[in-house]
Design a protein around this motif. Structure first.
Motif, PDB file in Angstrom:
ATOM      1  N   GLN A  38      18.302  17.603 -15.496  1.00  0.00           N
ATOM      2  CA  GLN A  38      17.620  16.919 -14.406  1.00  0.00           C
ATOM      3  C   GLN A  38      16.485  17.776 -13.871  1.00  0.00           C
ATOM      4  O   GLN A  38      16.708  18.900 -13.410  1.00  0.00           O
ATOM      5  CB  GLN A  38      18.598  16.598 -13.269  1.00  0.00           C
ATOM      6  CG  GLN A  38      17.965  15.820 -12.120  1.00  0.00           C
ATOM      7  CD  GLN A  38      18.941  15.571 -10.980  1.00  0.00           C
ATOM      8  OE1 GLN A  38      19.853  16.354 -10.756  1.00  0.00           O
ATOM      9  NE2 GLN A  38      18.738  14.484 -10.252  1.00  0.00           N
ATOM     10  N   GLY A  41      13.165  15.690  -8.592  1.00  0.00           N
ATOM     11  CA  GLY A  41      12.628  14.366  -8.298  1.00  0.00           C
ATOM     12  C   GLY A  41      12.889  13.325  -9.367  1.00  0.00           C
ATOM     13  O   GLY A  41      12.425  12.189  -9.250  1.00  0.00           O
ATOM     14  N   LYS A  42      13.637  13.686 -10.381  1.00  0.00           N
ATOM     15  CA  LYS A  42      13.928  12.765 -11.482  1.00  0.00           C
ATOM     16  C   LYS A  42      15.423  12.527 -11.602  1.00  0.00           C
ATOM     17  O   LYS A  42      16.238  13.225 -11.007  1.00  0.00           O
ATOM     18  CB  LYS A  42      13.399  13.336 -12.807  1.00  0.00           C
ATOM     19  CG  LYS A  42      11.914  13.619 -12.806  1.00  0.00           C
ATOM     20  CD  LYS A  42      11.111  12.344 -12.698  1.00  0.00           C
ATOM     21  CE  LYS A  42       9.623  12.627 -12.813  1.00  0.00           C
ATOM     22  NZ  LYS A  42       8.815  11.384 -12.661  1.00  0.00           N
ATOM     23  N   GLY A  43      15.760  11.512 -12.384  1.00  0.00           N
ATOM     24  CA  GLY A  43      17.161  11.270 -12.668  1.00  0.00           C
ATOM     25  C   GLY A  43      17.635  12.124 -13.839  1.00  0.00           C
ATOM     26  O   GLY A  43      16.833  12.584 -14.650  1.00  0.00           O
TER      27      GLY A  43
ATOM     28  N   ARG B   9      12.266   4.284  -3.547  1.00  0.00           N
ATOM     29  CA  ARG B   9      12.458   5.677  -3.956  1.00  0.00           C
ATOM     30  C   ARG B   9      12.852   6.545  -2.768  1.00  0.00           C
ATOM     31  O   ARG B   9      13.588   7.514  -2.919  1.00  0.00           O
ATOM     32  CB  ARG B   9      11.181   6.205  -4.595  1.00  0.00           C
ATOM     33  CG  ARG B   9      10.822   5.578  -5.936  1.00  0.00           C
ATOM     34  CD  ARG B   9      11.835   5.925  -7.037  1.00  0.00           C
ATOM     35  NE  ARG B   9      12.141   7.340  -7.099  1.00  0.00           N
ATOM     36  CZ  ARG B   9      11.395   8.243  -7.692  1.00  0.00           C
ATOM     37  NH1 ARG B   9      10.252   7.899  -8.265  1.00  0.00           N
ATOM     38  NH2 ARG B   9      11.762   9.509  -7.708  1.00  0.00           N
ATOM     39  N   PHE B  91      21.834   7.556  -7.213  1.00  0.00           N
ATOM     40  CA  PHE B  91      21.337   7.271  -8.555  1.00  0.00           C
ATOM     41  C   PHE B  91      22.074   6.082  -9.148  1.00  0.00           C
ATOM     42  O   PHE B  91      23.297   5.979  -9.054  1.00  0.00           O
ATOM     43  CB  PHE B  91      21.520   8.478  -9.466  1.00  0.00           C
ATOM     44  CG  PHE B  91      20.572   9.604  -9.165  1.00  0.00           C
ATOM     45  CD1 PHE B  91      20.945  10.632  -8.320  1.00  0.00           C
ATOM     46  CD2 PHE B  91      19.300   9.610  -9.725  1.00  0.00           C
ATOM     47  CE1 PHE B  91      20.063  11.671  -8.036  1.00  0.00           C
ATOM     48  CE2 PHE B  91      18.420  10.641  -9.440  1.00  0.00           C
ATOM     49  CZ  PHE B  91      18.797  11.670  -8.594  1.00  0.00           C
ATOM     50  N   PHE B 106      19.872   6.988 -16.524  1.00  0.00           N
ATOM     51  CA  PHE B 106      19.706   7.050 -15.086  1.00  0.00           C
ATOM     52  C   PHE B 106      18.306   6.635 -14.650  1.00  0.00           C
ATOM     53  O   PHE B 106      17.310   6.888 -15.351  1.00  0.00           O
ATOM     54  CB  PHE B 106      19.959   8.478 -14.576  1.00  0.00           C
ATOM     55  CG  PHE B 106      21.405   8.844 -14.487  1.00  0.00           C
ATOM     56  CD1 PHE B 106      22.091   9.334 -15.591  1.00  0.00           C
ATOM     57  CD2 PHE B 106      22.099   8.682 -13.296  1.00  0.00           C
ATOM     58  CE1 PHE B 106      23.431   9.671 -15.510  1.00  0.00           C
ATOM     59  CE2 PHE B 106      23.445   9.014 -13.203  1.00  0.00           C
ATOM     60  CZ  PHE B 106      24.105   9.509 -14.309  1.00  0.00           C
ATOM     61  N   GLY B 107      18.254   6.048 -13.455  1.00  0.00           N
ATOM     62  CA  GLY B 107      16.987   5.840 -12.788  1.00  0.00           C
ATOM     63  C   GLY B 107      16.560   7.121 -12.085  1.00  0.00           C
ATOM     64  O   GLY B 107      17.232   8.152 -12.180  1.00  0.00           O
ATOM     65  N   GLU B 108      15.441   7.054 -11.371  1.00  0.00           N
ATOM     66  CA  GLU B 108      14.915   8.242 -10.709  1.00  0.00           C
ATOM     67  C   GLU B 108      15.509   8.455  -9.320  1.00  0.00           C
ATOM     68  O   GLU B 108      15.188   9.427  -8.656  1.00  0.00           O
ATOM     69  CB  GLU B 108      13.394   8.186 -10.653  1.00  0.00           C
ATOM     70  CG  GLU B 108      12.759   8.213 -12.045  1.00  0.00           C
ATOM     71  CD  GLU B 108      11.298   8.574 -12.033  1.00  0.00           C
ATOM     72  OE1 GLU B 108      10.817   9.136 -13.052  1.00  0.00           O
ATOM     73  OE2 GLU B 108      10.619   8.292 -11.031  1.00  0.00           O
ATOM     74  N   ARG B 111      16.249   8.160  -2.430  1.00  0.00           N
ATOM     75  CA  ARG B 111      16.598   9.240  -1.512  1.00  0.00           C
ATOM     76  C   ARG B 111      16.670   8.692  -0.091  1.00  0.00           C
ATOM     77  O   ARG B 111      15.652   8.278   0.457  1.00  0.00           O
ATOM     78  CB  ARG B 111      15.608  10.387  -1.655  1.00  0.00           C
ATOM     79  CG  ARG B 111      15.927  11.204  -2.892  1.00  0.00           C
ATOM     80  CD  ARG B 111      14.732  11.919  -3.493  1.00  0.00           C
ATOM     81  NE  ARG B 111      15.136  12.624  -4.708  1.00  0.00           N
ATOM     82  CZ  ARG B 111      15.235  12.059  -5.913  1.00  0.00           C
ATOM     83  NH1 ARG B 111      14.950  10.778  -6.073  1.00  0.00           N
ATOM     84  NH2 ARG B 111      15.628  12.756  -6.963  1.00  0.00           N
TER      85      ARG B 111
END
Lengths: 112, 115
Positions: A38, A41-43, B9, B91, B106-108, B111
Motif C-alpha cells: 500500500q 493515499g492508495k488502496g 474520497r 476501504f 481494493f479501492g483507494e 477517509r
C-alpha cells in the motif's frame, strides 16, 4: 484477538539491501497467505501470495518463505529500491471463509 | 477497465451526523467487502456482501453501522451518529463472481474525519 501477527511495525533499509518482514498465525485452517503493498493515499494491492503446499515462492525481487510447522511466513525484498517504500500487509484466509484477515502492517522505508 | 470506485474520497462530519460511503465494484465482480483502517493499524474486516445479501458481518460494530449492496447501484456503508473514534480510512474491495480466488481488489478508500 489478532489472528495474524506481523513484525516489525516499521523498517528502514538502505538501497540495495534485503528487506524482511515476518508474520505468524495461529489458525491451522488458513490455506492462503498473500502479501499486499500500500502506497500513501492508495488502496492495498496484491503483491505476491503462497499456498501451504510449497515452502517458497519467488516473483522477481519478491520472495515469500513459508514454514508450515512454525506457522510463520515472511516476505523478502531483494535489492530494495526507494520505490519499494510503502506499507506492507500480510494476510491469511481459510477455505470457505471468503475473506482475508490482515496483519497490522509494516511501514518500509528504503533510504537512497 | 475501471477498478473499484469509492466516493467520497474525503468526508468530514461533526459528531452526531451520518456518514454514507459508496463503493462500486470492478466490472464482473459481485462480491464486496468493507475494511476499516485506523491510523497506524492494520485493515480490519467489517462486512462481506453479495448483491442484496449480507454474507458475513462479523466485523461490524453492533450499533450505528450498517451496509447494503442493492440489486442496482453501489454498495453503501452507513455510519449513524458518528463519533470521533469513527475517524478512519474505509476501504472497499471486490472479488470476482466465479468463486473465491483469494485476491481482493481494493479501492483507494474513503477517509472519514469526525470533528
Amino acid at each position: 484477538q489478532q489472528q495474524v501477527k506481523q513484525s516489525p511495525q516499521s523498517l528502514i533499509v538502505q538501497k540495495g539491501g534485503i528487506s524482511i518482514i515476518n508474520c505468524a498465525y495461529e489458525n491451522t485452517a488458513f490455506d492462503y497467505f498473500p502479501w499486499y503493498q500500500q502506497f500513501p493515499g492508495k488502496g492495498p494491492a496484491l503483491l505476491i501470495a503462497i499456498r501451504p503446499d510449497v515452502s517458497e515462492k519467488k516473483e522477481g525481487r519478491f520472495t515469500i518463505s513459508f514454514n508450515k510447522s512454525a506457522k510463520q511466513f515472511s516476505l523478502h525484498i531483494m535489492d530494495s529500491q526507494p520505490g519499494d517504500s510503502a506499507t506492507y500487509f500480510c494476510a491469511a484466509s481459510k477455505q470457505g471463509a471468503q475473506k482475508l484477515v490482515f496483519g497490522q502492517g509494516t511501514r518500509l522505508t528504503i533510504n537512497p | 477497465n475501471a477498478g473499484v470506485m469509492q466516493n467520497p474520497r474525503h468526508l468530514v462530519r461533526r459528531r452526531g451526523q451520518e456518514a454514507r460511503l459508496r463503493c462500486s465494484p470492478m466490472k464482473g465482480h459481485s462480491h464486496v467487502y468493507w475494511y476499516r483502517q485506523l491510523p497506524e493499524e492494520g485493515l480490519k474486516f467489517m462486512v462481506y456482501l453479495q448483491k442484496e445479501n449480507i454474507i458475513d458481518e462479523s466485523g461490524m460494530p453492533k450499533e450505528r453501522f450498517s451496509a447494503e449492496f442493492p440489486k442496482e447501484g453501489p454498495s453503501i456503508l452507513r455510519i449513524q451518529q458518528v463519533v470521533r473514534g469513527d475517524s478512519a480510512a474505509y476501504f472497499c474491495a471486490s472479488s470476482p463472481r466465479q468463486g473465491w480466488t483469494g485476491e481482493l481488489f481494493f479501492g483507494e478508500g474513503s477517509r472519514l474525519t469526525v470533528l
